[in-house]
Write an enzyme that holds these catalytic residues in place. Structure first.
Site, PDB file in Angstrom:
ATOM      1  CB  CYS A  94      -6.925   1.679   3.654  1.00 52.46           C
ATOM      2  SG  CYS A  94      -8.082   0.309   3.318  1.00 52.46           S
ATOM      3  CG  HIS A 172      -5.109   1.766  -0.271  1.00 54.98           C
ATOM      4  ND1 HIS A 172      -4.204   1.661   0.754  1.00 54.98           N
ATOM      5  CD2 HIS A 172      -6.034   0.805  -0.051  1.00 54.98           C
ATOM      6  CE1 HIS A 172      -4.546   0.679   1.570  1.00 54.98           C
ATOM      7  NE2 HIS A 172      -5.659   0.139   1.109  1.00 54.98           N
ATOM      8  CD  GLU A 174      -1.613   3.874   0.329  1.00 50.71           C
ATOM      9  OE1 GLU A 174      -1.904   2.928   1.087  1.00 50.71           O
ATOM     10  OE2 GLU A 174      -2.365   4.857   0.166  1.00 50.71           O
TER      11      GLU A 174
END
Length: 237
Positions: A94, A172, A174
């Site tokens: 990002c 993202h 994560e």
């Protein structure tokens, strides 16, 4: 392998309470790869002495824009260039994707199309993948030598390789669904209602974060970032 993490922001307190700060999010994402990691909070002007402090590097997300006037952004861009010049692996997510592109000659803007939120589908050649997103800025001009690995109608430059050692992703990997759900609940007022509603509906659907985690991890371990990834293969256990 020793992974250096350049933290460019702090997750909201509500996310930290349920899923942890950025360091914990990436520790979980790469847990099956066994990386050691050290985090430097560059957003707080805490920088590593040199790129030699780690075997490979990761740049996190942030609430800030890469184009904004913050005193930590120019030294971060310089450090990114030093990592490149040292020929060390580098990945970003990002804001990390955006600031790496900007530091190496690309351009980042607040996108006219607005927000991308939640589960988002991208095309990688003739393959399709889904990842969680939360952004309104985008890379619109590529750095020299960049290769676009994945895109969508909304985001043309979603996954980039910049030479063989750098791989960056706009979404993202994560962010698990729990993070997106918390962001919708606590930060969703800034996002058009139709987009948060669509993101809420998509919670719980399968995505490809594990596959992308392995792609990023392979590059961190020395794989060629410019090579087209077979996203149909299973993620590593």
């Amino acid at each position: 392998m020793h992974l250096g993490i350049l933290q460019c922001g702090h997750v909201p307190d509500e996310v930290a309470a349920t899923d942890g700060p950025y360091g914990a999010l990436f520790q979980k994402l790469f847990a099956h790869r066994g990386f050691d990691q050290t985090l430097w909070s560059v957003v707080d002007n805490i920088f590593p002495p040199s790129p030699a402090e780690a075997d490979a590097w990761l740049v996190t997300g942030s609430k800030h824009g890469a184009y904004e006037d913050h005193d930590w952004i120019p030294p971060l861009e310089q450090f990114i260039r030093e990592i490149r010049d040292a020929n060390l692996p580098l990945v970003g997510s990002c804001f990390g994707h955006q600031i790496i592109a900007q530091a190496l000659g690309g351009k980042v803007v607040k996108f006219d199309g607005g927000w991308s939120v939640g589960r988002t589908t991208y095309r990688a050649g003739d393959q399709e993948l889904a990842l969680n997103a939360w952004h309104q800025d985008q890379v619109v001009d590529l750095p020299e030598g960049a290769t676009v690995h994945a895109s969508s109608e909304f985001c043309a430059n979603a996954i980039l390789a910049i030479g063989p050692r750098i791989l960056t992703v706009q979404p993202h990997p994560e962010f698990e669904d729990s993070v997106i759900e918390t962001l919708i609940e606590t930060r969703g007022a800034a996002v058009p209602k139709d987009r948060t509603e669509r993101a809420t509906t998509a919670l719980g659907q399968a995505n490809d974060s594990r596959l992308i985690a392995d792609w990023l991890a392979d590059v961190l371990e020395g794989a060629d970032a410019t090579q087209v990834r077979d996203l149909t293969r299973k993620a590593k256990p």
